[in-house]
Enzyme design. Sequence first.
Site, PDB file in Angstrom:
ATOM      1  N   ARG A 276      39.128  39.707  34.149  1.00 56.35           N
ATOM      2  CA  ARG A 276      40.221  40.405  33.259  1.00 56.35           C
ATOM      3  C   ARG A 276      40.000  39.853  31.455  1.00 56.35           C
ATOM      4  NH1 ARG A 276      45.433  42.442  35.020  1.00 56.35           N
ATOM      5  NH2 ARG A 276      45.185  40.656  36.848  1.00 56.35           N
ATOM      6  N   CYS A 355      50.252  64.484  42.650  1.00 51.63           N
ATOM      7  CA  CYS A 355      51.469  65.191  43.242  1.00 51.63           C
ATOM      8  C   CYS A 355      52.042  63.791  43.944  1.00 51.63           C
ATOM      9  CB  CYS A 355      51.003  66.211  44.404  1.00 51.63           C
ATOM     10  SG  CYS A 355      50.287  67.586  43.858  1.00 51.63           S
TER      11      CYS A 355
HETATM   12  N1  LLP Z   1      38.298  34.946  41.585  1.00 50.22           N
HETATM   13  C1  LLP Z   1      39.288  35.236  42.664  1.00 50.22           C
HETATM   14  C2  LLP Z   1      38.987  34.580  44.035  1.00 50.22           C
HETATM   15  C3  LLP Z   1      39.818  36.523  42.516  1.00 50.22           C
HETATM   16  O1  LLP Z   1      40.591  36.986  43.484  1.00 50.22           O
HETATM   17  C4  LLP Z   1      40.200  37.125  41.453  1.00 50.22           C
HETATM   18  C5  LLP Z   1      41.064  38.156  41.320  1.00 50.22           C
HETATM   19  C6  LLP Z   1      39.219  36.568  40.253  1.00 50.22           C
HETATM   20  C7  LLP Z   1      38.383  35.606  40.418  1.00 50.22           C
HETATM   21  C8  LLP Z   1      39.389  37.345  39.017  1.00 50.22           C
HETATM   22  O2  LLP Z   1      40.509  37.438  38.320  1.00 50.22           O
HETATM   23  P1  LLP Z   1      40.835  37.713  36.849  1.00 50.22           P
HETATM   24  O3  LLP Z   1      40.033  36.677  36.001  1.00 50.22           O
HETATM   25  O4  LLP Z   1      40.310  39.073  36.839  1.00 50.22           O
HETATM   26  O5  LLP Z   1      42.316  37.486  36.584  1.00 50.22           O
HETATM   27  N2  LLP Z   1      44.302  44.136  40.636  1.00 50.22           N
HETATM   28  C9  LLP Z   1      45.288  43.274  39.965  1.00 50.22           C
HETATM   29  C10 LLP Z   1      44.577  41.891  40.209  1.00 50.22           C
HETATM   30  C11 LLP Z   1      44.097  41.312  41.241  1.00 50.22           C
HETATM   31  C12 LLP Z   1      43.314  40.105  41.177  1.00 50.22           C
HETATM   32  C13 LLP Z   1      42.597  40.103  42.181  1.00 50.22           C
HETATM   33  N3  LLP Z   1      41.637  38.750  42.277  1.00 50.22           N
HETATM   34  C14 LLP Z   1      45.566  43.988  38.632  1.00 50.22           C
HETATM   35  O6  LLP Z   1      45.269  44.869  38.306  1.00 50.22           O
HETATM   36  O7  LLP Z   1      46.242  43.026  37.921  1.00 50.22           O
END
Ligand code: LLP
Length: 427
Positions: A276, A355
Amino acid sequence: MDHFSYRARALFCEDVPVRQLAETYGTPLFVYSEATLLHHLSQLQKAFAAVEPLICYSVKTNGNIHLGRVMAEAGAGFDVTSGGELYRALSAGGIGDKIVFAGVGKTDAELRYALDTGVFLYNVESEAELYALADVAKSVGRVAQAALRVNPDLPPKTHVKTDTSVKGVKFGLDIDTILDVAQGVVDNPHVRVVGLHMHLGSPILSAQPYRDGAAKGLVLIDQLRKQGHPITVLNMGGGFGIHYRKQEALPATAFAAEIVPAVQKSGCRLVLEPGRFIVGNAGLLLSRVIYTKESGGKRFVIQDAAMNDLIRPTLYDSFHRIWPVEPPQGVPAPPEDYEADIPGTVKCDVVGPVCESGDFLAKDRRLPPLARGDLLATFSAGAYGMAMSSNYNARLRAAEVLVDGDRHRLIRRRETYVDLVRAELEV
Ligand code: LLP
């Protein structure tokens, strides 16, 4: 810095007017800024430079192979969580020794694929998985390198659906059982425990959890080494927050200040798995108003992006800034404070054509009056937008475009009706 800006009442992505992208590629459309993507990666590279980290871009966040290519060329590795993501990482130019494989449910087939590819590190989340990894490695005549994923049992940090290091979630090994599990494979010839992994949740807007996590990690690394495991890797996961509502994210240096000293103390190599932080603010979802209507005392803006394009508001009640691509005179740029009474705006729900009552991008949001045909930008949609999109209601998935300076190119074509039924026809 994010390279989306309003110039003379028109939104630009880098040097391209966003209206031009809508006219060229249609809507809904994910628009990404390459400069923003690279800027965020380099912020992490610089902040953590003292420990020369392996930064593994998290493919689940946005797996487009063209974005992946930009990442690989800038020196990133990849964090994958399925065979499909591994395939995406390899298609983007990723190489096995810069790939880490996470996930609670890796199948034997996925492990075999990863071992064939020479994946550098397996983030192992259960005792059963550790033995499955050893068995598969044995069957293909290899030795797998594992990092045990610990659930450090920290206080809640994020939305309940995205917190991964509180007691009772499915992720990782409980902190009080991890040493017993590790003891069982001290002499296993097919799996070497070389690392410790944790992913604290996402998105995290404070550095404190990383301080607490790293402190618990140091103790564990010491204990694992005493058991005889050659621990050389500390993987602190991803989770670094971004700007959604306002300029609210911490700089990469704030996270580095907590993590780097612990890494130096441990003598380990640092792995990070950010997604992210790199791509979230580098993308927006561009849509066009189809209709507006008043109903039940409310005003609805019905536009052509829906929950199948960006499910975060529906799933987590997430806030994404939304603003017209060409706002009317008097309200030039998106406000800092959406709760304030912004002159010239009216409260409305921004919804899509799906929907479901839960199909919305924003509720009770102040926006300038909008009319059929107006273009809307939903910001901070680069992460978990396209990646979580679906064909629900047999809607075609959006196209994606990458902007670099004054140039732009399609990096995923819009789906067609034939795409919808292809897998059913090919039986
Ligand atoms: N590493 C692991 C083991 C993870 O489970 C995740 C994200 C990341 C790295 C990356 O995280 P980031 O740097 O992107 O925060 N769909 C949700 C977020 C789910 C995160 C899942 N794991 C949302 O839209 O907020």
